[in-house]
Design a protein around this motif. Sequence first.
Motif, PDB file in Angstrom:
ATOM      1  N   ALA A 186       0.855  -1.187   0.000  1.00 10.89           N
ATOM      2  CA  ALA A 186       0.000   0.000   0.000  1.00 10.89           C
ATOM      3  C   ALA A 186       0.894   1.241   0.000  1.00 10.89           C
ATOM      4  N   PRO A 187       0.455   2.311  -0.675  1.00  9.76           N
ATOM      5  CA  PRO A 187       1.285   3.525  -0.716  1.00  9.76           C
ATOM      6  C   PRO A 187       1.235   4.338   0.568  1.00  9.76           C
ATOM      7  N   SER A 188       0.154   4.175   1.329  1.00 10.75           N
ATOM      8  CA  SER A 188      -0.030   4.965   2.548  1.00 10.75           C
ATOM      9  C   SER A 188      -0.821   4.156   3.561  1.00 10.75           C
ATOM     10  N   ALA A 189      -0.576   4.422   4.833  1.00  8.31           N
ATOM     11  CA  ALA A 189      -1.305   3.716   5.892  1.00  8.31           C
ATOM     12  C   ALA A 189      -2.685   4.308   6.123  1.00  8.31           C
ATOM     13  N   ASP A 190      -2.938   5.489   5.606  1.00  9.96           N
ATOM     14  CA  ASP A 190      -4.151   6.217   5.954  1.00  9.96           C
ATOM     15  C   ASP A 190      -5.424   5.604   5.397  1.00  9.96           C
ATOM     16  N   ASN A 191      -5.335   4.930   4.249  1.00  8.61           N
ATOM     17  CA  ASN A 191      -6.552   4.455   3.587  1.00  8.61           C
ATOM     18  C   ASN A 191      -6.719   2.945   3.632  1.00  8.61           C
ATOM     19  N   ILE A 192      -6.078   2.287   4.594  1.00  7.31           N
ATOM     20  CA  ILE A 192      -6.207   0.838   4.728  1.00  7.31           C
ATOM     21  C   ILE A 192      -7.251   0.555   5.797  1.00  7.31           C
ATOM     22  N   SER A 193      -8.299  -0.147   5.426  1.00  7.73           N
ATOM     23  CA  SER A 193      -9.411  -0.382   6.349  1.00  7.73           C
ATOM     24  C   SER A 193      -9.055  -1.400   7.425  1.00  7.73           C
ATOM     25  N   HIS A 194      -9.879  -1.421   8.457  1.00  9.20           N
ATOM     26  CA  HIS A 194      -9.700  -2.381   9.548  1.00  9.20           C
ATOM     27  C   HIS A 194      -9.781  -3.810   9.035  1.00  9.20           C
ATOM     28  N   ASP A 195     -10.763  -4.099   8.190  1.00 16.70           N
ATOM     29  CA  ASP A 195     -10.930  -5.454   7.685  1.00 16.70           C
ATOM     30  C   ASP A 195      -9.743  -5.887   6.832  1.00 16.70           C
ATOM     31  N   ALA A 196      -9.232  -4.978   6.001  1.00 17.52           N
ATOM     32  CA  ALA A 196      -8.078  -5.323   5.175  1.00 17.52           C
ATOM     33  C   ALA A 196      -6.855  -5.615   6.037  1.00 17.52           C
ATOM     34  N   VAL A 197      -6.723  -4.871   7.113  1.00 13.73           N
ATOM     35  CA  VAL A 197      -5.584  -5.069   8.014  1.00 13.73           C
ATOM     36  C   VAL A 197      -5.641  -6.443   8.672  1.00 13.73           C
ATOM     37  N   HIS A 198      -6.811  -6.811   9.176  1.00 14.84           N
ATOM     38  CA  HIS A 198      -6.901  -8.008  10.006  1.00 14.84           C
ATOM     39  C   HIS A 198      -7.301  -9.269   9.252  1.00 14.84           C
ATOM     40  N   TYR A 199      -7.993  -9.129   8.139  1.00 24.06           N
ATOM     41  CA  TYR A 199      -8.499 -10.319   7.469  1.00 24.06           C
ATOM     42  C   TYR A 199      -8.082 -10.445   6.012  1.00 24.06           C
ATOM     43  N   GLY A 200      -7.272  -9.505   5.545  1.00 28.36           N
ATOM     44  CA  GLY A 200      -6.908  -9.506   4.140  1.00 28.36           C
ATOM     45  C   GLY A 200      -5.857 -10.511   3.735  1.00 28.36           C
ATOM     46  N   LYS A 201      -5.178 -11.133   4.708  1.00 25.61           N
ATOM     47  CA  LYS A 201      -4.147 -12.137   4.431  1.00 25.61           C
ATOM     48  C   LYS A 201      -3.001 -11.561   3.587  1.00 25.61           C
ATOM     49  N   HIS A 202      -2.747 -10.274   3.729  1.00 24.05           N
ATOM     50  CA  HIS A 202      -1.681  -9.664   2.943  1.00 24.05           C
ATOM     51  C   HIS A 202      -0.309  -9.853   3.584  1.00 24.05           C
ATOM     52  N   LEU A 203      -0.283  -9.997   4.889  1.00 25.13           N
ATOM     53  CA  LEU A 203       0.986 -10.092   5.611  1.00 25.13           C
ATOM     54  C   LEU A 203       1.310 -11.541   5.949  1.00 25.13           C
ATOM     55  N   LYS A 204       2.590 -11.855   5.935  1.00 25.41           N
ATOM     56  CA  LYS A 204       3.035 -13.208   6.257  1.00 25.41           C
ATOM     57  C   LYS A 204       3.297 -13.332   7.751  1.00 25.41           C
ATOM     58  N   LYS A 205       3.008 -14.515   8.277  1.00 27.25           N
ATOM     59  CA  LYS A 205       3.358 -14.820   9.664  1.00 27.25           C
ATOM     60  C   LYS A 205       4.541 -15.772   9.687  1.00 27.25           C
ATOM     61  N   LEU A 206       5.272 -15.730  10.787  1.00 24.75           N
ATOM     62  CA  LEU A 206       6.496 -16.512  10.874  1.00 24.75           C
ATOM     63  C   LEU A 206       6.228 -18.013  10.855  1.00 24.75           C
ATOM     64  N   ASP A 207       5.067 -18.434  11.345  1.00 27.01           N
ATOM     65  CA  ASP A 207       4.782 -19.871  11.364  1.00 27.01           C
ATOM     66  C   ASP A 207       4.425 -20.421   9.980  1.00 27.01           C
ATOM     67  N   SER A 208       4.380 -19.555   8.958  1.00 20.76           N
ATOM     68  CA  SER A 208       4.131 -20.032   7.594  1.00 20.76           C
ATOM     69  C   SER A 208       5.410 -20.515   6.916  1.00 20.76           C
ATOM     70  N   PHE A 209       6.559 -20.274   7.555  1.00 19.28           N
ATOM     71  CA  PHE A 209       7.843 -20.701   7.006  1.00 19.28           C
ATOM     72  C   PHE A 209       8.225 -22.070   7.569  1.00 19.28           C
ATOM     73  N   ASP A 210       9.179 -22.707   6.895  1.00 21.70           N
ATOM     74  CA  ASP A 210       9.689 -23.968   7.437  1.00 21.70           C
ATOM     75  C   ASP A 210      10.658 -23.672   8.575  1.00 21.70           C
ATOM     76  N   LEU A 211      11.160 -24.721   9.211  1.00 23.02           N
ATOM     77  CA  LEU A 211      12.019 -24.538  10.380  1.00 23.02           C
ATOM     78  C   LEU A 211      13.254 -23.703  10.072  1.00 23.02           C
ATOM     79  N   LYS A 212      13.860 -23.951   8.912  1.00 22.48           N
ATOM     80  CA  LYS A 212      15.054 -23.186   8.546  1.00 22.48           C
ATOM     81  C   LYS A 212      14.718 -21.714   8.382  1.00 22.48           C
ATOM     82  N   GLY A 213      13.595 -21.430   7.706  1.00 21.68           N
ATOM     83  CA  GLY A 213      13.186 -20.044   7.510  1.00 21.68           C
ATOM     84  C   GLY A 213      12.879 -19.344   8.815  1.00 21.68           C
ATOM     85  N   ILE A 214      12.241 -20.060   9.739  1.00 18.46           N
ATOM     86  CA  ILE A 214      11.950 -19.490  11.056  1.00 18.46           C
ATOM     87  C   ILE A 214      13.247 -19.186  11.802  1.00 18.46           C
TER      88      ILE A 214
END
Length: 391
Positions: A186-214
Amino acid sequence: MGEWGREENKERLQDGDLHTTCGLYPESNPKSHMPRDRKEKTENLLLHSEKPTRVLTETSHPQGEARALSRTTGSPTVKLTERHQGTNTLFRKFSEMKWPMDVRPLNKSLVSDGKWKRADATQEKRRSFLQEFCKKYGGVSRPQSHLFHMVSRIYVEDKHKILYCEVPKAGCSNWKRVLMVLSGLAPSADNISHDAVHYGKHLKKLDSFDLKGIHIRLNTYTKAVFVRDPMERLVSAFRDKFEHPNSYYHPVFGKAIIKKYRPNACEEALNNGSGVKFKEFIHYLLDSHRPVGMDIHWEKVSKLCYPCLISYDFVGKFETLEEDANYFLQLIGAPKELKFPNFKDRHASDRRTNAQVVRQYLKDLTQTERQLIYDFYSLDYLMFNYTTPFL
Protein backbone atom coordinates in the motif's frame (compact mmCIF):
# COMPACT_ATOMS: atom_id res chain seq x y z
CA MET A 1 -11.55 3.44 1.73
CA GLY A 2 -10.35 2.32 -1.71
CA GLU A 3 -9.36 -1.24 -2.51
CA TRP A 4 -8.43 -1.97 1.10
CA GLY A 5 -11.98 -1.24 2.28
CA ARG A 6 -13.80 -3.97 0.41
CA GLU A 7 -12.72 -7.05 2.28
CA GLU A 8 -15.04 -8.45 4.91
CA ASN A 9 -14.68 -11.26 7.39
CA LYS A 10 -15.73 -12.23 10.86
CA GLU A 11 -13.54 -12.24 13.90
CA ARG A 12 -13.11 -15.76 15.03
CA LEU A 13 -12.29 -17.53 18.24
CA GLN A 14 -8.83 -18.69 19.19
CA ASP A 15 -9.18 -22.43 19.22
CA GLY A 16 -8.97 -24.11 22.60
CA ASP A 17 -9.10 -22.92 26.18
CA LEU A 18 -5.69 -21.71 27.30
CA HIS A 19 -6.25 -22.05 31.05
CA THR A 20 -4.03 -20.14 33.17
CA THR A 21 -4.35 -12.06 27.42
CA CYS A 22 -2.56 2.50 28.05
CA GLY A 23 -1.64 2.79 31.28
CA LEU A 24 -0.48 6.06 32.75
CA TYR A 25 1.31 4.19 35.49
CA PRO A 26 5.03 5.06 35.45
CA GLU A 27 7.73 2.47 34.94
CA SER A 28 9.21 1.49 38.27
CA ASN A 29 11.75 -0.54 40.15
CA PRO A 30 11.20 -4.28 39.63
CA LYS A 31 11.78 -4.96 43.32
CA SER A 32 8.55 -3.16 44.14
CA HIS A 33 6.60 -5.76 42.15
CA MET A 34 7.79 -9.07 43.47
CA PRO A 35 6.57 -10.24 46.87
CA ARG A 36 8.89 -12.85 48.33
CA ASP A 37 6.24 -15.53 48.33
CA ARG A 38 5.56 -14.99 44.62
CA LYS A 39 9.10 -15.57 43.34
CA GLU A 40 8.77 -19.35 43.15
CA LYS A 41 5.33 -19.07 41.56
CA THR A 42 6.70 -16.69 38.93
CA GLU A 43 9.56 -19.01 38.08
CA ASN A 44 7.13 -21.87 37.56
CA LEU A 45 4.69 -19.82 35.48
CA LEU A 46 7.28 -18.32 33.21
CA LEU A 47 8.11 -21.28 31.05
CA HIS A 48 5.88 -24.13 32.17
CA SER A 49 2.43 -22.64 31.68
CA GLU A 50 1.72 -24.25 28.33
CA LYS A 51 0.02 -27.59 28.00
CA PRO A 52 1.67 -30.08 25.64
CA THR A 53 0.48 -29.55 22.07
CA ARG A 54 0.53 -31.61 18.94
CA VAL A 55 3.65 -30.91 17.00
CA LEU A 56 2.63 -30.83 13.36
CA THR A 57 -0.94 -29.63 13.58
CA GLU A 58 -1.57 -26.03 14.61
CA THR A 59 -4.90 -25.52 16.39
CA SER A 60 -4.51 -22.25 18.22
CA HIS A 61 -4.73 -19.54 15.55
CA PRO A 62 -6.84 -16.62 16.76
CA GLN A 63 -9.16 -16.78 13.78
CA GLY A 64 -9.79 -20.46 14.50
CA GLU A 65 -8.28 -21.62 11.25
CA ALA A 66 -6.92 -24.98 12.30
CA ARG A 67 -4.55 -26.12 9.62
CA ALA A 68 -2.01 -28.86 9.13
CA LEU A 69 1.53 -27.56 9.14
CA SER A 70 2.59 -30.64 7.25
CA ARG A 71 1.83 -30.24 3.54
CA THR A 72 1.64 -33.96 2.78
CA THR A 73 -0.67 -35.54 0.25
CA GLY A 74 -2.33 -38.90 -0.07
CA SER A 75 -4.52 -40.93 2.27
CA PRO A 76 -5.14 -40.00 5.92
CA THR A 77 -3.09 -43.04 6.96
CA VAL A 78 -0.09 -41.86 4.91
CA LYS A 79 -0.43 -38.35 6.31
CA LEU A 80 -0.60 -39.64 9.87
CA THR A 81 2.48 -41.83 9.33
CA GLU A 82 4.46 -38.96 7.80
CA ARG A 83 3.49 -36.65 10.64
CA HIS A 84 4.52 -39.25 13.18
CA GLN A 85 7.86 -39.81 11.44
CA GLY A 86 8.45 -36.07 11.25
CA THR A 87 7.94 -35.55 14.96
CA ASN A 88 11.39 -36.81 15.93
CA THR A 89 13.06 -34.56 13.34
CA LEU A 90 11.14 -31.52 14.54
CA PHE A 91 11.92 -32.13 18.20
CA ARG A 92 15.61 -32.74 17.40
CA LYS A 93 15.94 -29.49 15.45
CA PHE A 94 13.87 -27.65 18.04
CA SER A 95 16.08 -28.85 20.90
CA GLU A 96 19.21 -27.80 19.01
CA MET A 97 18.06 -24.18 18.87
CA LYS A 98 19.50 -21.94 21.54
CA TRP A 99 16.90 -20.77 24.06
CA PRO A 100 16.58 -18.08 25.16
CA MET A 101 17.98 -16.33 22.14
CA ASP A 102 20.79 -13.80 22.49
CA VAL A 103 19.96 -10.11 22.80
CA ARG A 104 21.81 -8.20 20.09
CA PRO A 105 22.84 -4.54 20.28
CA LEU A 106 20.50 -2.32 18.30
CA ASN A 107 21.93 -1.16 14.97
CA LYS A 108 21.68 2.62 15.21
CA SER A 109 23.61 3.43 12.04
CA LEU A 110 20.46 4.59 10.22
CA VAL A 111 19.35 7.06 12.91
CA SER A 112 19.94 10.40 11.20
CA ASP A 113 19.69 12.97 13.99
CA GLY A 114 20.08 13.44 17.72
CA LYS A 115 16.44 14.00 18.63
CA TRP A 116 16.02 10.34 19.56
CA LYS A 117 18.36 10.35 22.55
CA ARG A 118 15.54 10.07 25.09
CA ALA A 119 13.81 7.31 23.13
CA ASP A 120 17.10 5.48 22.79
CA ALA A 121 17.86 5.70 26.52
CA THR A 122 14.35 4.46 27.37
CA GLN A 123 14.70 1.59 24.92
CA GLU A 124 18.00 0.43 26.38
CA LYS A 125 16.49 0.47 29.88
CA ARG A 126 13.52 -1.62 28.77
CA ARG A 127 15.68 -4.15 26.94
CA SER A 128 18.03 -4.44 29.89
CA PHE A 129 15.18 -4.78 32.38
CA LEU A 130 13.46 -7.53 30.42
CA GLN A 131 16.72 -9.39 29.88
CA GLU A 132 17.61 -9.29 33.56
CA PHE A 133 14.09 -10.33 34.57
CA CYS A 134 14.21 -13.34 32.26
CA LYS A 135 17.66 -14.32 33.49
CA LYS A 136 16.48 -14.20 37.07
CA TYR A 137 13.14 -15.94 36.69
CA GLY A 138 13.48 -17.88 33.44
CA GLY A 139 14.62 -21.03 35.16
CA VAL A 140 15.12 -23.28 32.13
CA SER A 141 16.42 -22.99 28.59
CA ARG A 142 14.13 -25.52 26.89
CA PRO A 143 10.68 -24.17 25.99
CA GLN A 144 7.66 -26.28 26.80
CA SER A 145 5.55 -25.16 23.83
CA HIS A 146 6.41 -26.09 20.27
CA LEU A 147 8.09 -23.65 17.92
CA PHE A 148 5.22 -23.09 15.48
CA HIS A 149 2.90 -22.08 18.31
CA MET A 150 5.51 -19.76 19.81
CA VAL A 151 5.91 -17.77 16.60
CA SER A 152 2.26 -17.85 15.45
CA ARG A 153 1.65 -14.21 16.48
CA ILE A 154 4.77 -12.85 14.75
CA TYR A 155 4.41 -10.98 11.45
CA VAL A 156 7.23 -10.90 8.90
CA GLU A 157 8.35 -8.00 6.71
CA ASP A 158 11.25 -9.34 4.64
CA LYS A 159 12.26 -6.15 2.81
CA HIS A 160 13.35 -4.37 6.00
CA LYS A 161 13.93 -7.61 7.92
CA ILE A 162 11.37 -7.01 10.65
CA LEU A 163 9.57 -9.42 12.95
CA TYR A 164 6.64 -7.84 14.78
CA CYS A 165 4.76 -9.73 17.50
CA GLU A 166 1.13 -8.73 17.51
CA VAL A 167 -0.38 -7.76 20.87
CA PRO A 168 -4.05 -6.84 20.33
CA LYS A 169 -5.21 -3.57 21.90
CA ALA A 170 -1.65 -2.21 21.90
CA GLY A 171 -1.59 -0.45 18.54
CA CYS A 172 -1.47 -3.60 16.44
CA SER A 173 -3.88 -2.39 13.72
CA ASN A 174 -1.74 0.61 12.88
CA TRP A 175 1.41 -1.49 13.08
CA LYS A 176 0.00 -3.85 10.47
CA ARG A 177 -0.78 -0.85 8.28
CA VAL A 178 2.83 0.25 8.58
CA LEU A 179 4.07 -3.24 7.69
CA MET A 180 1.88 -3.23 4.59
CA VAL A 181 3.39 0.09 3.49
CA LEU A 182 6.94 -1.10 4.22
CA SER A 183 6.39 -4.23 2.15
CA GLY A 184 5.01 -2.27 -0.81
CA LEU A 185 1.43 -3.50 -0.47
CA ALA A 186 0.00 0.00 0.00
CA PRO A 187 1.29 3.52 -0.72
CA SER A 188 -0.03 4.97 2.55
CA ALA A 189 -1.31 3.72 5.89
CA ASP A 190 -4.15 6.22 5.95
CA ASN A 191 -6.55 4.46 3.59
CA ILE A 192 -6.21 0.84 4.73
CA SER A 193 -9.41 -0.38 6.35
CA HIS A 194 -9.70 -2.38 9.55
CA ASP A 195 -10.93 -5.45 7.68
CA ALA A 196 -8.08 -5.32 5.17
CA VAL A 197 -5.58 -5.07 8.01
CA HIS A 198 -6.90 -8.01 10.01
CA TYR A 199 -8.50 -10.32 7.47
CA GLY A 200 -6.91 -9.51 4.14
CA LYS A 201 -4.15 -12.14 4.43
CA HIS A 202 -1.68 -9.66 2.94
CA LEU A 203 0.99 -10.09 5.61
CA LYS A 204 3.04 -13.21 6.26
CA LYS A 205 3.36 -14.82 9.66
CA LEU A 206 6.50 -16.51 10.87
CA ASP A 207 4.78 -19.87 11.36
CA SER A 208 4.13 -20.03 7.59
CA PHE A 209 7.84 -20.70 7.01
CA ASP A 210 9.69 -23.97 7.44
CA LEU A 211 12.02 -24.54 10.38
CA LYS A 212 15.05 -23.19 8.55
CA GLY A 213 13.19 -20.04 7.51
CA ILE A 214 11.95 -19.49 11.06
CA HIS A 215 15.40 -20.02 12.56
CA ILE A 216 17.16 -17.68 10.12
CA ARG A 217 14.66 -14.88 10.64
CA LEU A 218 14.64 -15.20 14.43
CA ASN A 219 18.41 -14.88 14.46
CA THR A 220 18.92 -12.14 11.86
CA TYR A 221 15.81 -9.92 11.73
CA THR A 222 14.98 -7.03 14.08
CA LYS A 223 12.33 -8.34 16.48
CA ALA A 224 9.83 -5.89 18.00
CA VAL A 225 7.00 -6.18 20.49
CA PHE A 226 4.69 -3.39 21.67
CA VAL A 227 2.88 -3.85 24.99
CA ARG A 228 0.33 -2.06 27.15
CA ASP A 229 -0.61 -1.83 30.80
CA PRO A 230 -2.47 -5.14 31.30
CA MET A 231 -5.48 -3.72 33.15
CA GLU A 232 -6.03 -1.02 30.54
CA ARG A 233 -5.57 -3.48 27.71
CA LEU A 234 -8.20 -5.72 29.32
CA VAL A 235 -10.75 -2.92 29.71
CA SER A 236 -10.06 -1.73 26.16
CA ALA A 237 -10.76 -5.23 24.83
CA PHE A 238 -14.01 -5.48 26.81
CA ARG A 239 -15.24 -2.10 25.56
CA ASP A 240 -14.39 -2.94 21.97
CA LYS A 241 -15.94 -6.41 21.86
CA PHE A 242 -18.90 -6.15 24.21
CA GLU A 243 -20.06 -2.53 24.30
CA HIS A 244 -20.54 -2.24 20.55
CA PRO A 245 -22.52 -4.42 18.13
CA ASN A 246 -20.40 -7.41 17.20
CA SER A 247 -21.63 -10.31 15.09
CA TYR A 248 -19.02 -12.67 16.47
CA TYR A 249 -18.14 -11.88 20.08
CA HIS A 250 -21.74 -11.45 21.22
CA PRO A 251 -23.11 -14.79 19.99
CA VAL A 252 -19.94 -16.78 20.71
CA PHE A 253 -18.64 -15.25 23.95
CA GLY A 254 -21.58 -13.18 25.13
CA LYS A 255 -24.17 -15.96 25.10
CA ALA A 256 -21.86 -18.37 26.95
CA ILE A 257 -20.90 -15.76 29.54
CA ILE A 258 -24.47 -14.67 30.24
CA LYS A 259 -25.68 -18.26 30.45
CA LYS A 260 -23.10 -19.23 33.06
CA TYR A 261 -22.63 -16.06 35.11
CA ARG A 262 -26.01 -14.26 35.07
CA PRO A 263 -28.70 -15.76 37.30
CA ASN A 264 -32.20 -15.55 35.87
CA ALA A 265 -31.03 -14.10 32.57
CA CYS A 266 -33.83 -13.05 30.23
CA GLU A 267 -34.50 -14.97 27.04
CA GLU A 268 -33.37 -12.12 24.79
CA ALA A 269 -29.94 -11.89 26.44
CA LEU A 270 -29.49 -15.64 26.27
CA ASN A 271 -30.38 -15.63 22.59
CA ASN A 272 -28.23 -12.76 21.33
CA GLY A 273 -25.44 -12.51 23.92
CA SER A 274 -25.54 -8.71 24.02
CA GLY A 275 -25.18 -6.63 27.16
CA VAL A 276 -22.42 -8.56 28.95
CA LYS A 277 -21.44 -6.73 32.12
CA PHE A 278 -17.78 -6.18 33.00
CA LYS A 279 -18.14 -8.16 36.22
CA GLU A 280 -19.54 -11.11 34.25
CA PHE A 281 -16.66 -10.86 31.81
CA ILE A 282 -14.19 -10.96 34.71
CA HIS A 283 -15.88 -14.05 36.15
CA TYR A 284 -15.35 -15.72 32.77
CA LEU A 285 -11.72 -14.58 32.58
CA LEU A 286 -10.85 -15.96 36.01
CA ASP A 287 -12.80 -19.20 35.67
CA SER A 288 -10.56 -22.26 35.26
CA HIS A 289 -13.52 -23.96 33.55
CA ARG A 290 -14.51 -21.28 31.08
CA PRO A 291 -17.60 -22.01 29.00
CA VAL A 292 -15.76 -20.70 25.92
CA GLY A 293 -12.03 -20.51 25.14
CA MET A 294 -9.49 -17.74 25.63
CA ASP A 295 -9.01 -15.04 23.01
CA ILE A 296 -5.93 -13.14 21.88
CA HIS A 297 -7.48 -9.78 22.75
CA TRP A 298 -7.18 -10.53 26.46
CA GLU A 299 -4.54 -13.26 26.45
CA LYS A 300 -1.33 -12.51 28.36
CA VAL A 301 1.58 -11.07 26.38
CA SER A 302 3.79 -13.70 27.97
CA LYS A 303 1.73 -16.34 26.13
CA LEU A 304 1.39 -14.42 22.88
CA CYS A 305 5.00 -13.41 22.28
CA TYR A 306 7.17 -15.51 24.67
CA PRO A 307 9.52 -12.62 25.52
CA CYS A 308 11.75 -14.72 27.77
CA LEU A 309 12.44 -17.19 24.96
CA ILE A 310 12.41 -14.89 21.94
CA SER A 311 14.74 -12.00 22.78
CA TYR A 312 13.09 -8.93 21.30
CA ASP A 313 15.42 -6.22 20.03
CA PHE A 314 12.85 -3.49 20.58
CA VAL A 315 10.25 -3.17 23.35
CA GLY A 316 7.70 -0.46 22.67
CA LYS A 317 4.84 0.64 24.89
CA PHE A 318 1.38 1.92 24.09
CA GLU A 319 1.90 4.69 26.63
CA THR A 320 4.68 6.17 24.44
CA LEU A 321 3.49 4.59 21.19
CA GLU A 322 4.06 7.40 18.71
CA GLU A 323 7.59 8.22 19.89
CA ASP A 324 8.61 4.56 20.21
CA ALA A 325 7.17 3.61 16.83
CA ASN A 326 8.76 6.47 14.92
CA TYR A 327 12.12 5.79 16.57
CA PHE A 328 11.82 2.15 15.51
CA LEU A 329 11.07 3.23 11.94
CA GLN A 330 14.30 5.26 12.02
CA LEU A 331 16.24 2.25 13.25
CA ILE A 332 15.09 -0.02 10.44
CA GLY A 333 15.62 2.55 7.68
CA ALA A 334 11.99 3.19 6.76
CA PRO A 335 11.22 5.89 4.19
CA LYS A 336 11.44 9.32 5.79
CA GLU A 337 7.90 10.22 4.79
CA LEU A 338 6.46 7.21 6.63
CA LYS A 339 5.19 8.15 10.09
CA PHE A 340 3.30 5.94 12.49
CA PRO A 341 -0.48 6.60 12.21
CA ASN A 342 -2.04 8.08 15.33
CA PHE A 343 -5.71 7.68 14.45
CA LYS A 344 -8.09 5.47 16.42
CA ASP A 345 -8.87 2.36 14.40
CA ARG A 346 -12.53 1.88 15.43
CA HIS A 347 -15.16 3.59 17.57
CA ALA A 348 -13.41 6.90 17.01
CA SER A 349 -15.95 8.85 19.07
CA ASP A 350 -15.27 6.79 22.19
CA ARG A 351 -12.92 8.11 24.82
CA ARG A 352 -9.62 6.23 24.72
CA THR A 353 -9.18 3.71 27.50
CA ASN A 354 -6.83 5.22 30.08
CA ALA A 355 -6.23 4.94 33.82
CA GLN A 356 -9.26 7.08 34.65
CA VAL A 357 -11.56 4.96 32.48
CA VAL A 358 -10.18 1.77 34.02
CA ARG A 359 -10.97 2.98 37.52
CA GLN A 360 -14.62 3.41 36.53
CA TYR A 361 -14.78 -0.26 35.53
CA LEU A 362 -12.85 -1.58 38.52
CA LYS A 363 -15.08 0.17 41.05
CA ASP A 364 -17.82 -2.42 40.42
CA LEU A 365 -15.50 -5.29 41.36
CA THR A 366 -14.59 -6.53 44.81
CA GLN A 367 -11.06 -6.12 46.11
CA THR A 368 -10.59 -9.88 45.74
CA GLU A 369 -11.65 -9.77 42.08
CA ARG A 370 -9.27 -6.89 41.38
CA GLN A 371 -6.43 -8.77 43.04
CA LEU A 372 -7.20 -11.90 41.03
CA ILE A 373 -7.03 -9.90 37.78
CA TYR A 374 -3.62 -8.62 38.79
CA ASP A 375 -2.53 -12.14 39.67
CA PHE A 376 -3.73 -13.35 36.27
CA TYR A 377 -1.60 -10.73 34.48
CA SER A 378 1.18 -10.55 37.07
CA LEU A 379 3.84 -11.87 34.70
CA ASP A 380 3.07 -9.14 32.16
CA TYR A 381 3.18 -6.51 34.90
CA LEU A 382 6.53 -7.77 36.13
CA MET A 383 8.46 -8.44 32.95
CA PHE A 384 7.49 -5.14 31.34
CA ASN A 385 8.00 -3.14 34.53
CA TYR A 386 4.50 -1.76 34.96
CA THR A 387 3.54 -0.37 38.34
CA THR A 388 1.09 -2.46 40.34
CA PRO A 389 -2.33 -0.84 40.03
CA PHE A 390 -4.22 0.44 43.04
CA LEU A 391 -6.37 -2.51 44.04
